[in-house]
Design an enzyme around this catalytic site. Structure first.
Site, mmCIF file in Angstrom:
data_model
loop_
_atom_site.group_PDB
_atom_site.id
_atom_site.type_symbol
_atom_site.label_atom_id
_atom_site.label_comp_id
_atom_site.label_asym_id
_atom_site.label_seq_id
_atom_site.Cartn_x
_atom_site.Cartn_y
_atom_site.Cartn_z
ATOM 1 N N GLU A 364 22.668 -40.129 59.210
ATOM 2 C CA GLU A 364 22.128 -38.814 58.828
ATOM 3 C C GLU A 364 22.265 -37.774 59.950
ATOM 4 O O GLU A 364 21.381 -36.960 60.202
ATOM 5 C CB GLU A 364 20.705 -38.955 58.312
ATOM 6 C CG GLU A 364 20.764 -38.799 56.799
ATOM 7 C CD GLU A 364 19.627 -39.348 56.019
ATOM 8 O OE1 GLU A 364 19.791 -40.480 55.533
ATOM 9 O OE2 GLU A 364 18.639 -38.653 55.860
HETATM 10 N N1 COS Z 1 21.014 -24.859 56.022
HETATM 11 C C1 COS Z 1 21.653 -23.874 55.361
HETATM 12 N N2 COS Z 1 22.919 -23.477 55.680
HETATM 13 C C2 COS Z 1 23.516 -24.103 56.702
HETATM 14 C C3 COS Z 1 22.918 -25.116 57.438
HETATM 15 C C4 COS Z 1 21.599 -25.479 57.068
HETATM 16 N N3 COS Z 1 20.943 -26.456 57.714
HETATM 17 N N4 COS Z 1 23.762 -25.546 58.396
HETATM 18 C C5 COS Z 1 24.877 -24.806 58.280
HETATM 19 N N5 COS Z 1 24.725 -23.933 57.262
HETATM 20 C C6 COS Z 1 25.680 -22.931 56.808
HETATM 21 C C7 COS Z 1 26.040 -21.978 57.939
HETATM 22 O O1 COS Z 1 25.124 -20.921 58.023
HETATM 23 C C8 COS Z 1 27.422 -21.525 57.541
HETATM 24 O O2 COS Z 1 27.308 -20.538 56.552
HETATM 25 P P1 COS Z 1 28.149 -19.146 56.721
HETATM 26 O O3 COS Z 1 29.596 -19.582 56.756
HETATM 27 O O4 COS Z 1 27.801 -18.374 55.515
HETATM 28 O O5 COS Z 1 27.698 -18.555 58.012
HETATM 29 C C9 COS Z 1 28.014 -22.757 56.872
HETATM 30 O O6 COS Z 1 26.915 -23.574 56.481
HETATM 31 C C10 COS Z 1 28.904 -23.554 57.792
HETATM 32 O O7 COS Z 1 28.149 -23.854 58.930
HETATM 33 P P2 COS Z 1 28.816 -24.278 60.296
HETATM 34 O O8 COS Z 1 29.925 -23.346 60.618
HETATM 35 O O9 COS Z 1 27.713 -24.439 61.300
HETATM 36 O O10 COS Z 1 29.448 -25.679 59.896
HETATM 37 P P3 COS Z 1 30.192 -26.755 60.783
HETATM 38 O O11 COS Z 1 31.363 -27.223 60.018
HETATM 39 O O12 COS Z 1 30.384 -26.249 62.175
HETATM 40 O O13 COS Z 1 29.145 -27.986 60.827
HETATM 41 C C11 COS Z 1 27.208 -29.271 61.433
HETATM 42 C C12 COS Z 1 27.814 -27.889 61.174
HETATM 43 C C13 COS Z 1 27.772 -29.937 62.663
HETATM 44 C C14 COS Z 1 25.713 -29.001 61.650
HETATM 45 C C15 COS Z 1 27.420 -30.158 60.194
HETATM 46 O O14 COS Z 1 28.765 -30.516 60.050
HETATM 47 C C16 COS Z 1 26.593 -31.422 60.225
HETATM 48 O O15 COS Z 1 25.395 -31.418 59.940
HETATM 49 N N6 COS Z 1 27.250 -32.555 60.538
HETATM 50 C C17 COS Z 1 26.580 -33.837 60.460
HETATM 51 C C18 COS Z 1 26.762 -34.404 59.113
HETATM 52 C C19 COS Z 1 25.808 -35.506 58.852
HETATM 53 O O16 COS Z 1 24.615 -35.410 59.129
HETATM 54 N N7 COS Z 1 26.306 -36.577 58.293
HETATM 55 C C20 COS Z 1 25.483 -37.686 58.009
HETATM 56 C C21 COS Z 1 26.039 -38.428 56.898
HETATM 57 S S1 COS Z 1 25.306 -38.090 55.416
HETATM 58 S S2 COS Z 1 23.887 -39.433 55.412
#
Ligand code: COS
Length: 380
Positions: A364
């Site tokens: 996660e």
């Molecule tokens: N809530 C709402 N919107 C969100 C958000 C959140 N928590 N996190 C990101 N966003 C939105 C951003 O605001 C952005 O929107 P805009 O393009 O309109 O500005 C969009 O989503 C993309 O965000 P970002 O550019 O930050 O995305 P990235 O590809 O850089 O990834 C992380 C961000 C690293 C935080 C994400 O890929 C992540 O959580 N990775 C881990 C995945 C995970 O937990 N996997 C576990 C397996 S599933 S059990």
């Protein structure tokens, strides 16, 4: 305890505690050795509704708040974090539907979990071989064809993958749009083209099932799309925000068990003429373990307070997940140290705590990703 629950919540947690101690505890050692989920015991938990507490009453659930759900997961994880993971991963599949689905979709999905349509198991299919931390790098595609979507791709490390009767699947509907070209779909296990791939033989949480799930020209009706096209990534992120405090709650179950085991052992183990619990070296370890456990639980409550107040809580959820995951590992290590050679032996339960705790820093969202989220928030 930490959580301030109402009478109903306390009753649910007591029920979960009794169930974990009487029904799960006796089979943990054997299932851990074999790496097998105890399906009959899971079924009992599902019959009690422990896997679907958050389903609103209008869809056949009990509409339980996440403080209580967290406390339930803690009780389950205290006995076995793999069992807790199997239960919680069904809730993970449910969350995007509750967050982004229509009333009809919520009703439909809930029926799989409450048993009137499926077998109670659900799963969340986001991760792919080349898309773990970089969740947007997935290759699974969904192509619109008339009033259907055709899904192709392979998901991996899917908790409950081999058991679920229903999935939420994230797939690219428009590659040119990056994160805004990802969409989420409800996909039933019995659709032609859905198959189960490799099953993981894991270091810990061995009572949970983790597999690849493969989608080969799988056709789903267009009404299985959650929300609109392109909203899948945000839905995944919002789901993870809500799920991370729940993972933190499982981690705190492990951290608490480590305290309990270490205290019990330290009271009866005598060195240099007194129980080791009287030695300050041990007392300081126990104090640090207790601090981590209490502070971890408080971090979960803080994230949930933000959520229920309608405030942004991505950072608070990441803090809870990261701190509690790290605390579970640290407490398990210290429990092993306090038990010494016995801690390293499979005869005692603390080596398993470490094996189970390690995943709390990985799934996660790795704790490195949590730190990315936290740092992003404080430097914005
Ligand atoms: N809530 C709402 N919107 C969100 C958000 C959140 N928590 N996190 C990101 N966003 C939105 C951003 O605001 C952005 O929107 P805009 O393009 O309109 O500005 C969009 O989503 C993309 O965000 P970002 O550019 O930050 O995305 P990235 O590809 O850089 O990834 C992380 C961000 C690293 C935080 C994400 O890929 C992540 O959580 N990775 C881990 C995945 C995970 O937990 N996997 C576990 C397996 S599933 S059990």
């Amino acid at each position: 305890m930490g959580y301030i629950l109402n009478e109903e919540g306390q009753g649910i947690v007591e029920l979960a505690r009794d169930f974990a101690q009487n029904r799960v505890a006796p089979i943990v050692k054997e299932c851990d050795l074999k790496g097998e989920p105890p399906l009959d015991v899971f079924k009992e938990a599902f019959d009690m509704g422990l896997h679907a507490l958050e389903i609103p009453e209008e869809y056949g659930g009990s509409g339980t708040d996440y403080y209580t759900v967290g406390a339930v997961y803690e009780e389950l994880a205290k006995v076995d974090a793999g069992f807790a993971t199997g239960v919680a991963a069904t809730g993970l599949g449910l969350k995007p539907v509750l967050l982004g689905g229509t009333p009809e979709q919520k009703k439909y999905f809930a029926e799989f979990l409450t048993g009137s349509r499926g077998n109670g198991w659900g799963a969340f299919c986001l991760t792919e071989p080349d898309a773990g931390s970089d969740a947007a790098a997935g290759r699974t595609v969904a192509v619109k064809d008339g009033d259907e979507y055709v899904i192709n791709g392979r998901k991996c490390f899917i908790t409950n993958g081999g058991l679920a009767s229903v999935y939420v699947v994230f797939a690219i509907t428009d590659k040119s749009k990056g994160t805004k070209g990802i969409s989420a779909f409800i996909v039933e296990r019995d659709r032609p083209g859905v198959s189960i791939g490799k099953e993981e033989d894991k270091m810990g949480i061995r009572l949970s099932n983790t597999t690849d799930v493969v989608f080969d020209d799988v056709r789903v009706p267009a009404d299985h799309l959650l929300g609109q096209e392109g909203k899948g990534f945000i839905l995944a992120m919002k789901t993870l925000d809500l799920a991370r405090p729940m993972v933190a709650a499982m981690a705190i179950g492990i951290a608490q068990r480590a305290v309990d085991e270490a205290v019990a052992y330290a009271k009866q183990r005598v060195t240099f003429g007194k129980p080791i619990v009287k030695h300050q070296a041990i007392q300081f370890k126990l104090a640090d373990m207790e601090m981590r456990t209490e502070a971890g639980r408080a971090s979960i409550i803080n994230a949930l307070n933000h959520y229920y107040a309608g405030l942004p809580f991505s950072k608070e959820a990441a803090v809870a997940k990261c701190f509690c995951g790290d605390s579970a590992v640290q407490n398990a290590l210290e429990a092993i140290q306090i038990l010494g050679g016995y801690g390293y032996s499979r005869e005692y339960p603390v080596e398993k705590l470490l094996r189970d705790a390690k995943i709390m820093q990985i799934y996660e969202g790795t704790n490195e990703i949590q730190r990315v989220v936290i740092a992003g928030s404080v430097t914005a």
